[in-house]
Design a protein around this motif. Structure first.
Motif, PDB file in Angstrom:
ATOM      1  N   ASP A   4      33.723  42.343  34.884  1.00  0.00           N
ATOM      2  CA  ASP A   4      35.008  42.652  34.255  1.00  0.00           C
ATOM      3  C   ASP A   4      35.724  41.322  34.085  1.00  0.00           C
ATOM      4  O   ASP A   4      35.995  40.620  35.061  1.00  0.00           O
ATOM      5  CB  ASP A   4      35.814  43.615  35.129  1.00  0.00           C
ATOM      6  CG  ASP A   4      37.030  44.204  34.407  1.00  0.00           C
ATOM      7  OD1 ASP A   4      37.503  43.584  33.438  1.00  0.00           O
ATOM      8  OD2 ASP A   4      37.503  45.276  34.823  1.00  0.00           O
ATOM      9  N   VAL A   7      41.279  40.957  34.312  1.00  0.00           N
ATOM     10  CA  VAL A   7      41.726  41.634  35.536  1.00  0.00           C
ATOM     11  C   VAL A   7      43.013  40.990  36.030  1.00  0.00           C
ATOM     12  O   VAL A   7      43.084  39.766  36.209  1.00  0.00           O
ATOM     13  CB  VAL A   7      40.642  41.534  36.633  1.00  0.00           C
ATOM     14  CG1 VAL A   7      41.140  42.178  37.925  1.00  0.00           C
ATOM     15  CG2 VAL A   7      39.348  42.193  36.175  1.00  0.00           C
ATOM     16  N   SER A  15      51.934  43.859  38.024  1.00  0.00           N
ATOM     17  CA  SER A  15      50.919  44.482  38.875  1.00  0.00           C
ATOM     18  C   SER A  15      51.303  44.322  40.341  1.00  0.00           C
ATOM     19  O   SER A  15      51.933  43.321  40.714  1.00  0.00           O
ATOM     20  CB  SER A  15      49.549  43.856  38.631  1.00  0.00           C
ATOM     21  OG  SER A  15      48.589  44.362  39.548  1.00  0.00           O
ATOM     22  N   SER A 205      40.799  48.757  27.451  1.00  0.00           N
ATOM     23  CA  SER A 205      42.004  49.540  27.768  1.00  0.00           C
ATOM     24  C   SER A 205      42.393  50.492  26.646  1.00  0.00           C
ATOM     25  O   SER A 205      43.262  51.347  26.842  1.00  0.00           O
ATOM     26  CB  SER A 205      43.178  48.605  28.064  1.00  0.00           C
ATOM     27  OG  SER A 205      43.582  47.910  26.898  1.00  0.00           O
ATOM     28  N   SER A 236      38.604  45.114  31.237  1.00  0.00           N
ATOM     29  CA  SER A 236      39.338  46.384  31.326  1.00  0.00           C
ATOM     30  C   SER A 236      40.843  46.209  31.186  1.00  0.00           C
ATOM     31  O   SER A 236      41.555  47.196  31.031  1.00  0.00           O
ATOM     32  CB  SER A 236      39.042  47.049  32.674  1.00  0.00           C
ATOM     33  OG  SER A 236      39.587  46.279  33.744  1.00  0.00           O
ATOM     34  N   SER A 238      42.740  45.404  33.594  1.00  0.00           N
ATOM     35  CA  SER A 238      43.128  46.162  34.782  1.00  0.00           C
ATOM     36  C   SER A 238      44.424  45.637  35.390  1.00  0.00           C
ATOM     37  O   SER A 238      44.629  44.429  35.508  1.00  0.00           O
ATOM     38  CB  SER A 238      42.000  46.060  35.816  1.00  0.00           C
ATOM     39  OG  SER A 238      42.406  46.523  37.072  1.00  0.00           O
ATOM     40  N   HIS A 243      42.199  51.310  37.029  1.00  0.00           N
ATOM     41  CA  HIS A 243      41.823  50.636  35.779  1.00  0.00           C
ATOM     42  C   HIS A 243      40.556  49.799  35.925  1.00  0.00           C
ATOM     43  O   HIS A 243      39.839  49.584  34.941  1.00  0.00           O
ATOM     44  CB  HIS A 243      42.925  49.667  35.327  1.00  0.00           C
ATOM     45  CG  HIS A 243      44.244  50.294  35.033  1.00  0.00           C
ATOM     46  ND1 HIS A 243      45.404  49.552  34.952  1.00  0.00           N
ATOM     47  CD2 HIS A 243      44.600  51.581  34.790  1.00  0.00           C
ATOM     48  CE1 HIS A 243      46.419  50.349  34.689  1.00  0.00           C
ATOM     49  NE2 HIS A 243      45.962  51.587  34.589  1.00  0.00           N
ATOM     50  N   LEU A 244      40.302  49.287  37.119  1.00  0.00           N
ATOM     51  CA  LEU A 244      39.289  48.258  37.312  1.00  0.00           C
ATOM     52  C   LEU A 244      37.903  48.723  36.851  1.00  0.00           C
ATOM     53  O   LEU A 244      37.419  49.774  37.267  1.00  0.00           O
ATOM     54  CB  LEU A 244      39.240  47.851  38.787  1.00  0.00           C
ATOM     55  CG  LEU A 244      38.334  46.674  39.138  1.00  0.00           C
ATOM     56  CD1 LEU A 244      38.831  45.387  38.481  1.00  0.00           C
ATOM     57  CD2 LEU A 244      38.263  46.495  40.654  1.00  0.00           C
ATOM     58  N   THR A 246      36.854  50.022  34.203  1.00  0.00           N
ATOM     59  CA  THR A 246      36.733  51.248  33.418  1.00  0.00           C
ATOM     60  C   THR A 246      36.248  50.976  32.001  1.00  0.00           C
ATOM     61  O   THR A 246      36.680  50.031  31.339  1.00  0.00           O
ATOM     62  CB  THR A 246      38.076  52.005  33.349  1.00  0.00           C
ATOM     63  OG1 THR A 246      39.099  51.109  32.906  1.00  0.00           O
ATOM     64  CG2 THR A 246      38.452  52.556  34.718  1.00  0.00           C
TER      65      THR A 246
END
Length: 276
Positions: A4, A7, A15, A205, A236, A238, A243-244, A246
């Motif tokens: 990924d 992130v 976040s 996303s 992603s 994220s 979310h990570l 995905t």
């Protein structure tokens, strides 16, 4: 290979996902490599150690990543978990033309593996609250967005890939802009990106935002392919545990269906190609 490459952690102002937990979760889901890409948005945000008052919007502090602490946290995670997952240091540069000198200075300070060049605001007017779009037709807004992107890739070279190329679609209340409106500018952008040995990302996303097509949309990916583009990352975007990672595997299948055969990881700003 499961990676990924977009992130965010609690070092991003949007976040609260602790960086060590991100790494632990990535390991638990079988990820072999992860690249952390926390936010920097000069012009509308300030560095925590700048001595300036950090602005607020709707209860949120508008602060850039705390770079020394971020680098130290990545190094500590490498010491603890490096035998189980490769951890790459990146940032998401939310760039504007007038902030290029600040990003040039930041890039010289740290040993980056990867840099996303994204556009989240233009002339300090952000997209998500419609400030940038106000007073513009859909055509005017999108053309101005891609004009900014074209000038950025002409003038700034210390990046790896363009992040979420058609990002403005997420905040366009009229839906996607017709491809024929933006394709001439995109063609110029991609020719410059490819000539410079840079690339673009597939940002997965789009699924959680309920967008009508991928990010970037399929016609944009096809244009990049047809112009000879090969460098692609998958991320992603994220910000939370859910979310990570995905839709990364789904994204790989999408790229294969469009004729791509490889994706990239990065180390010290150099791409490595892997079969999709």
């Amino acid at each position: 290979m499961f990676t990924d490459y977009h992130v965010h952690t609690a070092f991003s102002d949007d976040s609260v996902y602790p960086l060590p937990q991100v790494i632990q979760d990535a390991i638990a889901m079988g990820m072999e490599e992860i690249c952390l890409t926390d936010h920097v948005d000069y012009g509308i945000k300030v560095d925590p150690d700048s001595g300036q008052e950090i602005p607020r919007w709707n209860g949120y502090l508008l602060a850039n990543t705390d770079y020394p602490r971020y680098e130290a946290a990545i190094q500590e995670s490498r010491r603890q978990y490096g035998h189980r997952i490769r951890i790459k240091m990146g940032l998401e540069f939310g760039m504007q033309l007038h902030t290029i000198p600040q990003f040039e200075a930041l890039f010289r300070r740290y040993p980056f593996d990867f840099v996303l060049l994204s556009i989240h605001q233009i002339e300090n007017r952000v997209f998500w609250n419609q400030d940038f779009q106000q007073g513009k037709t859909q055509r005017e807004a999108h053309l101005r967005y891609y004009e900014e992107m074209l000038e950025l890739v002409r003038r700034y070279k210390n990046y790896s890939v363009l992040g979420h190329v058609d990002h403005l679609v997420r905040y366009d209340r009229e839906g996607p802009c017709p491809f024929e409106t933006i394709s001439p500018l995109l063609t110029e952008i991609f020719r410059q990106v490819i000539a410079d040995g840079k690339g673009i990302e597939l940002n997965t996303s789009y699924r959680r935002y309920g967008l009508p097509d991928s990010t970037p949309a399929r016609p944009i990916l096809e244009l990049y392919r047809d112009l000879g583009g090969r460098i692609l990352t998958l991320g992603s975007d994220s910000h939370k545990p859910e979310h990570l990672g995905t839709y990364i595997r789904e994204g790989r299948e999408l790229l294969k269906s469009l004729g791509f055969r490889e994706f990239c990881t990065f180390e010290k700003m150099e791409p490595t190609f892997h079969p999709l």
